[in-house]
Design a protein around this motif. Sequence first.
Motif, mmCIF file in Angstrom:
data_model
loop_
_atom_site.group_PDB
_atom_site.id
_atom_site.type_symbol
_atom_site.label_atom_id
_atom_site.label_comp_id
_atom_site.label_asym_id
_atom_site.label_seq_id
_atom_site.Cartn_x
_atom_site.Cartn_y
_atom_site.Cartn_z
ATOM 1 N N LEU A 232 14.218 -0.400 -30.377
ATOM 2 C CA LEU A 232 13.604 0.917 -30.479
ATOM 3 C C LEU A 232 14.073 1.719 -31.687
ATOM 4 C CD1 LEU A 232 13.629 1.836 -26.704
ATOM 5 C CD2 LEU A 232 11.700 1.007 -28.065
ATOM 6 N N VAL A 233 15.358 1.643 -32.037
ATOM 7 C CA VAL A 233 15.858 2.489 -33.130
ATOM 8 C C VAL A 233 16.194 1.716 -34.400
ATOM 9 C CG1 VAL A 233 16.705 4.264 -31.554
ATOM 10 C CG2 VAL A 233 18.269 2.475 -32.317
ATOM 11 N N THR B 42 22.568 6.132 -29.048
ATOM 12 C CA THR B 42 21.679 5.986 -27.888
ATOM 13 C C THR B 42 22.470 5.608 -26.644
ATOM 14 O OG1 THR B 42 19.793 5.366 -29.267
ATOM 15 C CG2 THR B 42 19.720 4.692 -26.953
ATOM 16 N N LEU B 43 23.365 4.644 -26.765
ATOM 17 C CA LEU B 43 24.159 4.220 -25.611
ATOM 18 C C LEU B 43 25.084 5.341 -25.128
ATOM 19 C CD1 LEU B 43 24.945 0.532 -26.628
ATOM 20 C CD2 LEU B 43 23.377 1.312 -24.848
ATOM 21 N N LEU C 9 17.734 5.093 -21.029
ATOM 22 C CA LEU C 9 18.040 4.523 -22.344
ATOM 23 C C LEU C 9 16.828 4.626 -23.269
ATOM 24 C CD1 LEU C 9 20.278 1.996 -23.544
ATOM 25 C CD2 LEU C 9 17.923 1.300 -23.871
ATOM 26 N N ILE C 10 15.652 4.296 -22.787
ATOM 27 C CA ILE C 10 14.445 4.383 -23.617
ATOM 28 C C ILE C 10 14.211 5.833 -24.043
ATOM 29 C CG2 ILE C 10 11.925 4.157 -23.607
ATOM 30 C CD1 ILE C 10 12.348 1.657 -21.776
ATOM 31 N N THR C 11 14.333 6.748 -23.101
ATOM 32 C CA THR C 11 14.138 8.165 -23.416
ATOM 33 C C THR C 11 15.154 8.636 -24.455
ATOM 34 O OG1 THR C 11 13.265 8.569 -21.204
ATOM 35 C CG2 THR C 11 14.060 10.483 -22.417
ATOM 36 N N GLN C 12 16.406 8.232 -24.300
ATOM 37 C CA GLN C 12 17.437 8.637 -25.255
ATOM 38 C C GLN C 12 17.230 7.991 -26.619
ATOM 39 O OE1 GLN C 12 19.548 11.209 -24.748
ATOM 40 N NE2 GLN C 12 18.211 11.316 -22.960
ATOM 41 N N ALA C 13 16.757 6.753 -26.664
ATOM 42 C CA ALA C 13 16.475 6.102 -27.950
ATOM 43 C C ALA C 13 15.394 6.877 -28.707
ATOM 44 C CB ALA C 13 16.042 4.655 -27.731
ATOM 45 N N ILE C 14 14.360 7.280 -27.999
ATOM 46 C CA ILE C 14 13.283 8.042 -28.632
ATOM 47 C C ILE C 14 13.807 9.397 -29.105
ATOM 48 C CG2 ILE C 14 11.067 9.182 -28.199
ATOM 49 C CD1 ILE C 14 10.441 6.728 -26.326
ATOM 50 N N THR C 15 14.661 10.028 -28.295
ATOM 51 C CA THR C 15 15.245 11.316 -28.673
ATOM 52 C C THR C 15 16.147 11.174 -29.901
ATOM 53 O OG1 THR C 15 15.155 12.091 -26.392
ATOM 54 C CG2 THR C 15 16.681 13.234 -27.861
ATOM 55 N N VAL C 16 16.982 10.147 -29.918
ATOM 56 C CA VAL C 16 17.870 9.912 -31.067
ATOM 57 C C VAL C 16 17.049 9.677 -32.327
ATOM 58 C CG1 VAL C 16 19.465 8.198 -32.058
ATOM 59 C CG2 VAL C 16 19.894 9.109 -29.779
ATOM 60 N N LEU C 17 16.008 8.885 -32.207
ATOM 61 C CA LEU C 17 15.154 8.618 -33.365
ATOM 62 C C LEU C 17 14.474 9.896 -33.839
ATOM 63 C CD1 LEU C 17 14.303 6.238 -35.123
ATOM 64 C CD2 LEU C 17 12.382 5.896 -33.574
ATOM 65 N N SER C 18 13.982 10.678 -32.914
ATOM 66 C CA SER C 18 13.329 11.946 -33.259
ATOM 67 C C SER C 18 14.315 12.905 -33.924
ATOM 68 C CB SER C 18 12.745 12.576 -31.992
ATOM 69 O OG SER C 18 12.205 13.832 -32.270
ATOM 70 N N ASP C 19 15.524 13.008 -33.369
ATOM 71 C CA ASP C 19 16.543 13.886 -33.955
ATOM 72 C C ASP C 19 16.926 13.434 -35.358
ATOM 73 O OD1 ASP C 19 16.509 15.298 -31.579
ATOM 74 O OD2 ASP C 19 18.476 14.598 -30.896
ATOM 75 N N THR C 20 16.995 12.119 -35.553
ATOM 76 C CA THR C 20 17.333 11.583 -36.871
ATOM 77 C C THR C 20 16.257 11.933 -37.881
ATOM 78 O OG1 THR C 20 18.556 9.763 -35.890
ATOM 79 C CG2 THR C 20 17.839 9.481 -38.159
#
Length: 163
Positions: free
Chosen positions: A37-38, A47-48, A76-87
């Motif tokens: 995902l990221v 993400t983890l 985990l999927i939700t956090q991966a998307i959030t981390v990517l969006s924040d980045t």
Amino acid sequence: MATSFPSVSLTPSPKSASWCFLMLEHLDEFAKLAWYLVADGKLVEDTLARTISKLDMIAFESSIPALAYSQARDVLITQAITVLSDTRREEDEDRLFQADSLGSLPDRPRLAFMLRLIIRSSEAEVAKFLGVSPSEVRGLVKHAIDRLSSVRPLSVLTGCYDA
């Protein structure tokens, strides 16, 4: 890639020990999912860490292991998307619909493609994760497939092609 995410404690609380054991038991799967995902080592770590932090707020249901696994996977999927969006926001660039190089996909179509075709999530799940309708998921996946189909293989571009 330098990021300055809010501080996430890597020291789990005593009540999150069950979540930590679950995450460790399935670490290879969860790390691979985060990577799909990221696609960045630092973002996988973020993400983890965020996943553990979020799971700490959810009651662990030990009597139904499949439910606990599913909850951890969804977080985990939700956090991966959030981390990517924040980045992307930190990079001060909306790359949800802009690719950065030949052969690369914008984030949203890439995420839809990965979740739907590689990870095998349902259209409804992908729609929930991305905050779009199921028909938009189909469009994003089609865009990804069309984009990937139109890009020549790297071996052709670098001259390493044997005809």
